[in-house]
Write a protein that holds these residues in place. Structure first.
Motif, mmCIF file in Angstrom:
data_model
loop_
_atom_site.group_PDB
_atom_site.id
_atom_site.type_symbol
_atom_site.label_atom_id
_atom_site.label_comp_id
_atom_site.label_asym_id
_atom_site.label_seq_id
_atom_site.Cartn_x
_atom_site.Cartn_y
_atom_site.Cartn_z
ATOM 1 N N ALA A 91 0.812 -1.224 0.000
ATOM 2 C CA ALA A 91 0.000 0.000 0.000
ATOM 3 C C ALA A 91 0.842 1.269 0.000
ATOM 4 O O ALA A 91 0.288 2.374 -0.043
ATOM 5 C CB ALA A 91 -0.931 0.004 1.209
ATOM 6 N N ALA A 92 2.163 1.143 0.043
ATOM 7 C CA ALA A 92 3.018 2.330 0.032
ATOM 8 C C ALA A 92 2.845 3.093 -1.279
ATOM 9 O O ALA A 92 2.558 2.511 -2.321
ATOM 10 C CB ALA A 92 4.477 1.926 0.224
ATOM 11 N N ALA A 93 3.045 4.395 -1.210
ATOM 12 C CA ALA A 93 3.026 5.199 -2.438
ATOM 13 C C ALA A 93 4.328 5.040 -3.203
ATOM 14 O O ALA A 93 4.353 5.193 -4.425
ATOM 15 C CB ALA A 93 2.780 6.667 -2.098
ATOM 16 N N ALA A 94 5.413 4.735 -2.490
ATOM 17 C CA ALA A 94 6.718 4.515 -3.125
ATOM 18 C C ALA A 94 7.528 3.561 -2.271
ATOM 19 O O ALA A 94 7.390 3.536 -1.046
ATOM 20 C CB ALA A 94 7.469 5.830 -3.306
ATOM 21 N N LEU A 95 8.369 2.791 -2.927
ATOM 22 C CA LEU A 95 9.335 1.937 -2.243
ATOM 23 C C LEU A 95 10.740 2.349 -2.671
ATOM 24 O O LEU A 95 10.980 2.669 -3.839
ATOM 25 C CB LEU A 95 9.100 0.464 -2.576
ATOM 26 N N VAL A 96 11.635 2.310 -1.704
ATOM 27 C CA VAL A 96 13.000 2.780 -1.903
ATOM 28 C C VAL A 96 13.956 1.744 -1.319
ATOM 29 O O VAL A 96 13.665 1.121 -0.300
ATOM 30 C CB VAL A 96 13.217 4.135 -1.177
ATOM 31 N N VAL A 97 15.086 1.556 -1.956
ATOM 32 C CA VAL A 97 16.189 0.804 -1.363
ATOM 33 C C VAL A 97 17.390 1.728 -1.283
ATOM 34 O O VAL A 97 17.765 2.368 -2.278
ATOM 35 C CB VAL A 97 16.551 -0.456 -2.182
ATOM 36 N N GLY A 98 17.974 1.820 -0.085
ATOM 37 C CA GLY A 98 19.192 2.604 0.102
ATOM 38 C C GLY A 98 20.410 1.699 0.073
ATOM 39 O O GLY A 98 20.433 0.648 0.713
ATOM 40 N N LEU A 99 21.405 2.087 -0.703
ATOM 41 C CA LEU A 99 22.628 1.305 -0.853
ATOM 42 C C LEU A 99 23.831 2.147 -0.471
ATOM 43 O O LEU A 99 23.831 3.370 -0.644
ATOM 44 C CB LEU A 99 22.793 0.817 -2.293
ATOM 45 N N ALA A 100 24.867 1.472 0.022
ATOM 46 C CA ALA A 100 26.095 2.148 0.401
ATOM 47 C C ALA A 100 27.204 1.841 -0.588
ATOM 48 O O ALA A 100 27.404 0.672 -0.958
ATOM 49 C CB ALA A 100 26.531 1.710 1.792
ATOM 50 N N ARG A 101 27.911 2.859 -1.017
ATOM 51 C CA ARG A 101 29.137 2.634 -1.783
ATOM 52 C C ARG A 101 30.212 2.195 -0.799
ATOM 53 O O ARG A 101 30.471 2.881 0.202
ATOM 54 C CB ARG A 101 29.550 3.910 -2.505
ATOM 55 N N THR A 102 30.846 1.067 -1.061
ATOM 56 C CA THR A 102 31.781 0.488 -0.103
ATOM 57 C C THR A 102 33.235 0.551 -0.556
ATOM 58 O O THR A 102 34.134 0.295 0.238
ATOM 59 C CB THR A 102 31.408 -0.979 0.183
ATOM 60 N N THR A 103 33.473 0.865 -1.831
ATOM 61 C CA THR A 103 34.846 1.006 -2.316
ATOM 62 C C THR A 103 34.979 2.277 -3.139
ATOM 63 O O THR A 103 34.015 2.730 -3.762
ATOM 64 C CB THR A 103 35.274 -0.203 -3.188
ATOM 65 N N ASP A 104 36.180 2.826 -3.152
ATOM 66 C CA ASP A 104 36.412 4.058 -3.919
ATOM 67 C C ASP A 104 36.783 3.736 -5.362
ATOM 68 O O ASP A 104 36.748 2.569 -5.787
ATOM 69 C CB ASP A 104 37.461 4.936 -3.233
ATOM 70 N N ASP A 105 37.159 4.754 -6.114
ATOM 71 C CA ASP A 105 37.454 4.564 -7.540
ATOM 72 C C ASP A 105 38.657 3.653 -7.779
ATOM 73 O O ASP A 105 38.799 3.071 -8.860
ATOM 74 C CB ASP A 105 37.705 5.920 -8.212
ATOM 75 N N GLU A 106 39.515 3.530 -6.783
ATOM 76 C CA GLU A 106 40.689 2.651 -6.907
ATOM 77 C C GLU A 106 40.417 1.254 -6.355
ATOM 78 O O GLU A 106 41.317 0.424 -6.293
ATOM 79 C CB GLU A 106 41.896 3.262 -6.172
ATOM 80 N N GLY A 107 39.187 1.016 -5.916
ATOM 81 C CA GLY A 107 38.851 -0.287 -5.360
ATOM 82 C C GLY A 107 39.206 -0.456 -3.903
ATOM 83 O O GLY A 107 39.069 -1.560 -3.351
#
Length: 204
Positions: A91-107
């Motif tokens: 019944a929600a008007a919207a569903l969201v998933v929050g994700l975390a970036r865990t590595t930088d551009d160099e890995g």
């Protein structure tokens, strides 16, 4: 923006010091209005609030997947929810998933990614309250299913699912959920949480 802090009976934060109404009104209902919709402006405001959350070194690790009810993305997110959440979250008007970036551009490991998502999610939730909406954050979802369904690349970790909508009726909800909706909110006392001088010695 119209500030709307309507709080059902028994749901206002019972605090030992005055709180801003935005904080006092925030709670996590499951009874959502299945007819409510989110406009483009309302939805954008939620993610602008999230975007302006603080983060370690301004690394801004939070990323989001989002869809409104009636859109395919909503159904795809809904399909990753646990059985206990699927029923009421439909019944929600919207569903969201929050994700975390865990590595930088160099890995290399990126510190405090989950903390950054938590701050961004709380900003999103408080913006929802300010818009007269409600939001319920969930740990009950399948992270691997999110990765597969949305082709989430390496270096990003699903952290939280969030249902956003408008408060609805508890009619038709299972008894156990109706009881949760009606129960007063509670928190541990500050004496159990904030110490001074040595561990266990309350500051307040």
């Amino acid at each position: 923006m119209t500030e709307v802090f309507e709080i059902p009976d028994g749901k206002a934060a019972d605090s030992s010091a005055p709180l801003h109404p935005l904080l006092a009104a925030r709670w996590s209902p499951r009874a959502l209005d299945p007819a409510a919709e989110l406009g483009d402006g309302e939805l954008r405001a939620l993610f602008e609030a999230a975007r302006w959350a603080p983060s370690w070194g301004n690394t801004q690790p939070a990323r989001f997947l989002a869809g409104r009810r009636g859109e395919p993305v909503f159904d795809r997110i809904h399909g990753t929810l646990s059985r206990g959440n699927k029923g009421w979250a439909a019944a929600a008007a919207a569903l969201v998933v929050g994700l975390a970036r865990t590595t930088d551009d160099e890995g290399e490991p990126l510190p405090y990614g989950e903390y950054g998502v938590a701050l961004a999610a709380q900003n999103l939730v408080l913006q929802a309250v300010a818009e007269g909406l409600v939001a319920h954050q969930m740990a009950g979802f399948d992270r691997d299913a999110v990765r597969a369904e949305f082709a989430v690349p390496d270096g990003f970790e699903p952290v939280v699912a969030i249902a956003v909508g408008r408060l609805g009726s508890t009619d038709g909800m299972p008894d156990r959920l109706r009881e949760k909706e009606a129960a007063p909110r509670s928190r541990k006392a500050l004496a159990d949480l904030v110490f001074t001088e040595r561990w266990g010695e309350p500051l307040f």
